[in-house]
Motif scaffolding. Structure first.
Motif, mmCIF file in Angstrom:
data_model
loop_
_atom_site.group_PDB
_atom_site.id
_atom_site.type_symbol
_atom_site.label_atom_id
_atom_site.label_comp_id
_atom_site.label_asym_id
_atom_site.label_seq_id
_atom_site.Cartn_x
_atom_site.Cartn_y
_atom_site.Cartn_z
ATOM 1 N N SER A 209 0.812 -1.212 0.000
ATOM 2 C CA SER A 209 0.000 0.000 0.000
ATOM 3 C C SER A 209 0.854 1.275 0.000
ATOM 4 O O SER A 209 0.320 2.373 0.141
ATOM 5 C CB SER A 209 -0.938 0.003 1.210
ATOM 6 N N GLY A 210 2.169 1.125 -0.146
ATOM 7 C CA GLY A 210 3.039 2.282 -0.284
ATOM 8 C C GLY A 210 3.660 2.808 0.994
ATOM 9 O O GLY A 210 4.315 3.854 0.973
ATOM 10 N N LEU A 211 3.474 2.111 2.115
ATOM 11 C CA LEU A 211 4.107 2.547 3.362
ATOM 12 C C LEU A 211 5.601 2.221 3.323
ATOM 13 O O LEU A 211 6.003 1.117 2.947
ATOM 14 C CB LEU A 211 3.468 1.851 4.572
ATOM 15 N N ALA A 212 6.425 3.186 3.704
ATOM 16 C CA ALA A 212 7.877 2.999 3.648
ATOM 17 C C ALA A 212 8.360 2.182 4.829
ATOM 18 O O ALA A 212 8.010 2.429 5.982
ATOM 19 C CB ALA A 212 8.577 4.354 3.636
ATOM 20 N N LEU A 213 9.193 1.183 4.542
ATOM 21 C CA LEU A 213 9.852 0.352 5.553
ATOM 22 C C LEU A 213 11.338 0.706 5.522
ATOM 23 O O LEU A 213 11.992 0.550 4.496
ATOM 24 C CB LEU A 213 9.647 -1.131 5.246
ATOM 25 N N SER A 214 11.860 1.177 6.652
ATOM 26 C CA SER A 214 13.182 1.803 6.644
ATOM 27 C C SER A 214 14.341 0.856 6.949
ATOM 28 O O SER A 214 15.498 1.265 6.982
ATOM 29 C CB SER A 214 13.218 2.945 7.667
#
Length: 279
Positions: A209-214
């Motif tokens: 869904s486009g959430l950034a995982l750092s």
């Protein structure tokens, strides 16, 4: 416990692209083995990818299943313990966020995430067991991401014999530096209070869904001090030597091993009323 050289993996994973995720994983396993690791821990749902939509069921598979078998093949080939995760399909079309331990001799066990994050509820079910596993002469437990916020779980694992707790993550929204700073506010306490080594690692990239995982990885000793941490900038493995003597020294210190001085008899008999309450 015996000395154990561990690797915590920071890895990119794409939802539904299991073959690509397995290939990426094997590169990191090979590097860990080349650098002398005896165990490697991958982030939460690294095999299936981390997603929060109802269609995650189409990417789920049983354990054991095709992905489990591929990881077991790696464990045999490189002679090390591998901890990997996926969306698990269980009997009755139930879905869990699961992590399994694969050793050179076969499947060691499965952990199903107990404490689901709010967005995970309604898609996955929460597990009901907190097992402790053995690898050689080392006892370890697994928690997953949101689980780490619940102190009782780490304490229960330690009371049941865990010497190392692995906490794989799929945690979005913060930068790697912000995430490490937050981890150190509570993961250090889990290690310190329970006198255990703690290994944490996080996915890198984006959710479906486009959430950034750092990304990010951290290894803590039984006093909550940093043994090793990721440097950022991409996929990597973080290596640390978990020394049995370090754990023994901490646990033999009557002032520093707190679990041995618990008072569960008092906790069980306490009421829910505050000290100043009146009936």
């Amino acid at each position: 416990m015996e000395d154990l050289k561990v690797a915590a993996a920071v890895m990119r994973s794409v939802v539904g692209r299991k073959a690509e995720n397995l290939a990426r994983m094997e590169v990191l396993v090979q590097e860990a083995a080349r650098r002398g690791s005896q165990a490697i821990c991958f982030p939460e749902m690294n095999l299936s990818g981390y997603g929060l939509r109802q269609e995650m069921g189409s990417f789920a598979e049983p354990i054991p299943g095709p992905s489990t078998e591929a990881v077991l093949k790696m464990a045999r080939k490189f002679s090390l313990l591998i901890l990997a995760g996926l969306a698990e399909k269980a009997e009755g079309d139930r879905y869990f966020i699961s992590h399994f331990a694969a050793g050179p001799g076969g499947l060691i066990g499965i952990y199903r995430k107990i404490h689901l994050g709010p967005p995970e509820e309604g898609i996955f079910q929460g597990g009901t067991e907190c097992p402790v596993f053995s690898f050689g002469r080392t006892q370890f437990g697994i928690e997953l991401c949101f689980d780490g916020h619940f102190p009782e779980l780490s304490t229960l694992l330690a009371l049941n014999g865990a010497e190392v707790i692995f906490i794989p993550h799929a945690s979005p929204r913060e930068s790697e530096g912000e995430k490490k700073a937050r981890w150190l506010r509570y993961l250090s306490a889990r290690a310190y209070d329970n006198s255990v080594f703690l290994v944490a690692c996080n996915l890198l990239g984006e959710t479906e869904s486009g959430l950034a995982l750092s990304g990010g990885a951290l290894v803590l000793d039984p006093k909550g001090e940093i043994l090793a941490e990721s440097q950022g900038g991409g996929e990597e493995i973080v290596l640390a030597e978990l020394k049995g003597d370090t754990l023994r020294r901490v646990r033999e210190n009557s002032r520093g091993y707190f679990l041995a001085r618990r008072r569960p008899d008092v906790y069980k008999n306490s009421t829910s009323h505050g000290a100043g309450s009146e009936e």
